[in-house]
Scaffold this motif. Structure first.
Motif, PDB file in Angstrom:
ATOM      1  N   HIS A  18       0.840  -1.193   0.000  1.00 62.25           N
ATOM      2  CA  HIS A  18       0.000   0.000   0.000  1.00 62.25           C
ATOM      3  C   HIS A  18       0.880   1.249   0.000  1.00 62.25           C
ATOM      4  O   HIS A  18       1.691   1.442   0.905  1.00 62.25           O
ATOM      5  N   GLY A  19       0.719   2.095  -0.998  1.00 60.37           N
ATOM      6  CA  GLY A  19       1.463   3.340  -1.055  1.00 60.37           C
ATOM      7  C   GLY A  19       0.772   4.438  -0.263  1.00 60.37           C
ATOM      8  O   GLY A  19      -0.457   4.542  -0.245  1.00 60.37           O
ATOM      9  N   VAL A  20       1.578   5.263   0.408  1.00 54.03           N
ATOM     10  CA  VAL A  20       1.060   6.393   1.182  1.00 54.03           C
ATOM     11  C   VAL A  20       1.853   7.636   0.804  1.00 54.03           C
ATOM     12  O   VAL A  20       3.090   7.604   0.789  1.00 54.03           O
ATOM     13  N   CYS A  21       1.147   8.718   0.480  1.00 54.08           N
ATOM     14  CA  CYS A  21       1.838   9.989   0.257  1.00 54.08           C
ATOM     15  C   CYS A  21       2.546  10.384   1.546  1.00 54.08           C
ATOM     16  O   CYS A  21       1.925  10.466   2.612  1.00 54.08           O
ATOM     17  N   THR A  22       3.844  10.605   1.467  1.00 62.29           N
ATOM     18  CA  THR A  22       4.633  10.922   2.658  1.00 62.29           C
ATOM     19  C   THR A  22       4.120  12.167   3.360  1.00 62.29           C
ATOM     20  O   THR A  22       4.116  12.244   4.598  1.00 62.29           O
ATOM     21  N   LEU A  23       3.665  13.142   2.604  1.00 61.41           N
ATOM     22  CA  LEU A  23       3.133  14.367   3.208  1.00 61.41           C
ATOM     23  C   LEU A  23       1.862  14.082   4.007  1.00 61.41           C
ATOM     24  O   LEU A  23       1.627  14.692   5.053  1.00 61.41           O
ATOM     25  N   ASP A  24       1.040  13.136   3.527  1.00 63.75           N
ATOM     26  CA  ASP A  24      -0.160  12.755   4.277  1.00 63.75           C
ATOM     27  C   ASP A  24       0.210  12.118   5.612  1.00 63.75           C
ATOM     28  O   ASP A  24      -0.467  12.329   6.623  1.00 63.75           O
ATOM     29  N   ALA A  25       1.280  11.321   5.622  1.00 63.64           N
ATOM     30  CA  ALA A  25       1.724  10.685   6.863  1.00 63.64           C
ATOM     31  C   ALA A  25       2.222  11.728   7.856  1.00 63.64           C
ATOM     32  O   ALA A  25       1.951  11.637   9.065  1.00 63.64           O
ATOM     33  N   ILE A  26       2.957  12.734   7.370  1.00 62.50           N
ATOM     34  CA  ILE A  26       3.420  13.810   8.253  1.00 62.50           C
ATOM     35  C   ILE A  26       2.222  14.588   8.798  1.00 62.50           C
ATOM     36  O   ILE A  26       2.181  14.957   9.975  1.00 62.50           O
ATOM     37  N   PHE A  76      -0.803  13.431   9.282  1.00 61.75           N
ATOM     38  CA  PHE A  76      -1.447  12.557  10.268  1.00 61.75           C
ATOM     39  C   PHE A  76      -0.729  12.662  11.608  1.00 61.75           C
ATOM     40  O   PHE A  76      -1.357  12.768  12.670  1.00 61.75           O
ATOM     41  N   GLN A  77       0.586  12.674  11.572  1.00 62.07           N
ATOM     42  CA  GLN A  77       1.370  12.783  12.800  1.00 62.07           C
ATOM     43  C   GLN A  77       1.209  14.159  13.435  1.00 62.07           C
ATOM     44  O   GLN A  77       1.073  14.281  14.663  1.00 62.07           O
ATOM     45  N   ALA A  78       1.209  15.218  12.608  1.00 65.21           N
ATOM     46  CA  ALA A  78       1.076  16.576  13.131  1.00 65.21           C
ATOM     47  C   ALA A  78      -0.258  16.760  13.854  1.00 65.21           C
ATOM     48  O   ALA A  78      -0.331  17.401  14.913  1.00 65.21           O
ATOM     49  N   ARG A  79      -1.319  16.191  13.293  1.00 65.23           N
ATOM     50  CA  ARG A  79      -2.628  16.292  13.946  1.00 65.23           C
ATOM     51  C   ARG A  79      -2.616  15.567  15.291  1.00 65.23           C
ATOM     52  O   ARG A  79      -3.189  16.046  16.272  1.00 65.23           O
ATOM     53  N   ALA A  80      -1.950  14.432  15.348  1.00 63.67           N
ATOM     54  CA  ALA A  80      -1.876  13.689  16.608  1.00 63.67           C
ATOM     55  C   ALA A  80      -1.057  14.441  17.652  1.00 63.67           C
ATOM     56  O   ALA A  80      -1.248  14.241  18.863  1.00 63.67           O
ATOM     57  N   GLU A  81      -0.164  15.321  17.191  1.00 56.95           N
ATOM     58  CA  GLU A  81       0.723  16.036  18.113  1.00 56.95           C
ATOM     59  C   GLU A  81       0.255  17.455  18.413  1.00 56.95           C
ATOM     60  O   GLU A  81       1.009  18.247  18.976  1.00 56.95           O
ATOM     61  N   SER A 123      -1.403  21.090   1.345  1.00 56.37           N
ATOM     62  CA  SER A 123      -2.195  21.804   2.350  1.00 56.37           C
ATOM     63  C   SER A 123      -3.355  20.934   2.819  1.00 56.37           C
ATOM     64  O   SER A 123      -3.913  20.144   2.047  1.00 56.37           O
ATOM     65  N   TYR A 124      -3.749  21.111   4.078  1.00 54.37           N
ATOM     66  CA  TYR A 124      -4.772  20.290   4.728  1.00 54.37           C
ATOM     67  C   TYR A 124      -5.769  21.186   5.455  1.00 54.37           C
ATOM     68  O   TYR A 124      -5.387  22.245   5.997  1.00 54.37           O
ATOM     69  N   ASP A 125      -7.035  20.757   5.481  1.00 53.11           N
ATOM     70  CA  ASP A 125      -8.046  21.531   6.186  1.00 53.11           C
ATOM     71  C   ASP A 125      -8.091  21.137   7.659  1.00 53.11           C
ATOM     72  O   ASP A 125      -7.288  20.313   8.122  1.00 53.11           O
ATOM     73  N   ALA A 126      -9.045  21.705   8.387  1.00 49.65           N
ATOM     74  CA  ALA A 126      -9.119  21.468   9.831  1.00 49.65           C
ATOM     75  C   ALA A 126      -9.441  20.022  10.171  1.00 49.65           C
ATOM     76  O   ALA A 126      -9.170  19.574  11.288  1.00 49.65           O
ATOM     77  N   ASP A 127      -9.993  19.282   9.215  1.00 53.29           N
ATOM     78  CA  ASP A 127     -10.307  17.870   9.440  1.00 53.29           C
ATOM     79  C   ASP A 127      -9.172  16.939   9.020  1.00 53.29           C
ATOM     80  O   ASP A 127      -9.299  15.721   9.124  1.00 53.29           O
ATOM     81  N   GLY A 128      -8.073  17.519   8.497  1.00 57.74           N
ATOM     82  CA  GLY A 128      -6.933  16.716   8.083  1.00 57.74           C
ATOM     83  C   GLY A 128      -6.998  16.214   6.661  1.00 57.74           C
ATOM     84  O   GLY A 128      -6.132  15.447   6.237  1.00 57.74           O
ATOM     85  N   SER A 129      -8.011  16.640   5.898  1.00 58.81           N
ATOM     86  CA  SER A 129      -8.111  16.223   4.496  1.00 58.81           C
ATOM     87  C   SER A 129      -7.226  17.111   3.621  1.00 58.81           C
ATOM     88  O   SER A 129      -7.195  18.342   3.807  1.00 58.81           O
ATOM     89  N   SER A 170       7.339   9.886  10.245  1.00 55.90           N
ATOM     90  CA  SER A 170       7.468   8.775  11.184  1.00 55.90           C
ATOM     91  C   SER A 170       6.766   7.568  10.582  1.00 55.90           C
ATOM     92  O   SER A 170       5.607   7.660  10.147  1.00 55.90           O
ATOM     93  N   ALA A 171       7.441   6.420  10.554  1.00 55.11           N
ATOM     94  CA  ALA A 171       6.816   5.213  10.020  1.00 55.11           C
ATOM     95  C   ALA A 171       5.624   4.800  10.872  1.00 55.11           C
ATOM     96  O   ALA A 171       4.663   4.201  10.371  1.00 55.11           O
ATOM     97  N   GLY A 172       5.664   5.100  12.160  1.00 64.03           N
ATOM     98  CA  GLY A 172       4.531   4.802  13.017  1.00 64.03           C
ATOM     99  C   GLY A 172       3.298   5.584  12.580  1.00 64.03           C
ATOM    100  O   GLY A 172       2.185   5.040  12.535  1.00 64.03           O
ATOM    101  N   ALA A 173       3.483   6.871  12.249  1.00 64.61           N
ATOM    102  CA  ALA A 173       2.374   7.691  11.767  1.00 64.61           C
ATOM    103  C   ALA A 173       1.914   7.217  10.394  1.00 64.61           C
ATOM    104  O   ALA A 173       0.708   7.169  10.110  1.00 64.61           O
TER     105      ALA A 173
END
Length: 224
Positions: free
Chosen positions: A91-99, A101-106, A128-134, A175-178
């Motif tokens: 499964h491929g993931v856009c690296t920016l999306d993973a960052i 995801f991590q930023a929202r968690a932090e 760029s991402y909206d307030a919901d992380g999309s 982060s690979a965890g994110a």
């Protein structure tokens, strides 16, 4: 679910094992010149730390960039080889999306923000991402001065160009965890991830010289 996740699209070489609920083990090392040397030992470490045999894995999640050609292909080729050898989906993931995801968690949940990583050549990879992380824009590659980022920004590119990215905030690298957490959430929701295909966004630095001509009839044809 047992996901092995890793990313080599940034200077960080990072790997993790995720059980669909939480990260079981993770490793992270920043070294932009040793992706090929560090990735497989990192994968071995997280599998051992998680107590997971590679044959127990149910899938592989890999960062597909955007990122520099040389480092990015290390992760993609490794994912393809492991997926083929173990009979696992990749499964491929856009690296920016993973960052993101991590930023929202932090701490950035509930507000729009921009993720920017260093693309070299005085440019950044961004989204760029909206307030919901999309994701609302990107991914793209541009000079920082040409962008109008959100009030908050994350990533090494934002830290590198603070005048263009006010309110820079960590994390700097993926982060690979994110990445695994993002992939697990998307899969659990029934949404498809990306193919194992690189998001280069621009041509590689190494290119055939414009004056180069092929060898014909056993003799080299030199430029006039």
């Amino acid at each position: 679910m047992l996901l092995l996740a890793f990313d080599t699209a940034t200077p960080a070489v990072t790997a993790a094992v995720h059980d669909g609920t939480a990260v079981l083990a993770e490793t992270h090392q920043v070294d932009a010149r040793r992706h090929g040397e560090l990735l497989l030992p990192a994968i071995d470490r997280v599998l051992r730390a998680a107590g997971v045999d590679k044959h127990q894995l149910t899938g592989i999640a890999v960062g597909v960039g955007p990122g520099p050609y040389t480092g990015l292909r290390v992760g993609l080729v490794t994912a393809a080889a492991l997926g083929h050898a173990l009979g696992l989906p990749v499964h491929g993931v856009c690296t920016l999306d993973a960052i993101a995801f991590q930023a929202r968690a932090e701490g950035l949940a509930g507000q729009p923000f921009t993720v920017a990583t260093d693309a070299r050549r005085k440019e950044v990879y961004w989204a760029s991402y909206d307030a919901d992380g999309s994701r609302t824009e990107g991914p793209g590659v541009d000079r920082p001065a040409e962008l109008t980022p959100a009030a908050r920004s994350v990533g090494a590119g934002a830290v590198l160009y603070p005048d263009a990215f006010p309110g820079a905030y960590g994390p700097e690298h993926v982060s690979a965890g994110a990445l695994a957490g993002f992939a697990a959430a998307e899969l659990a929701a029934g949404r498809e991830l990306l193919p194992n295909v690189p998001l280069y966004l621009r041509r590689p630095d190494a290119q055939v010289p414009a004056a180069y001509k092929t060898v014909l009839g056993g003799k080299a044809v030199l430029p006039a």
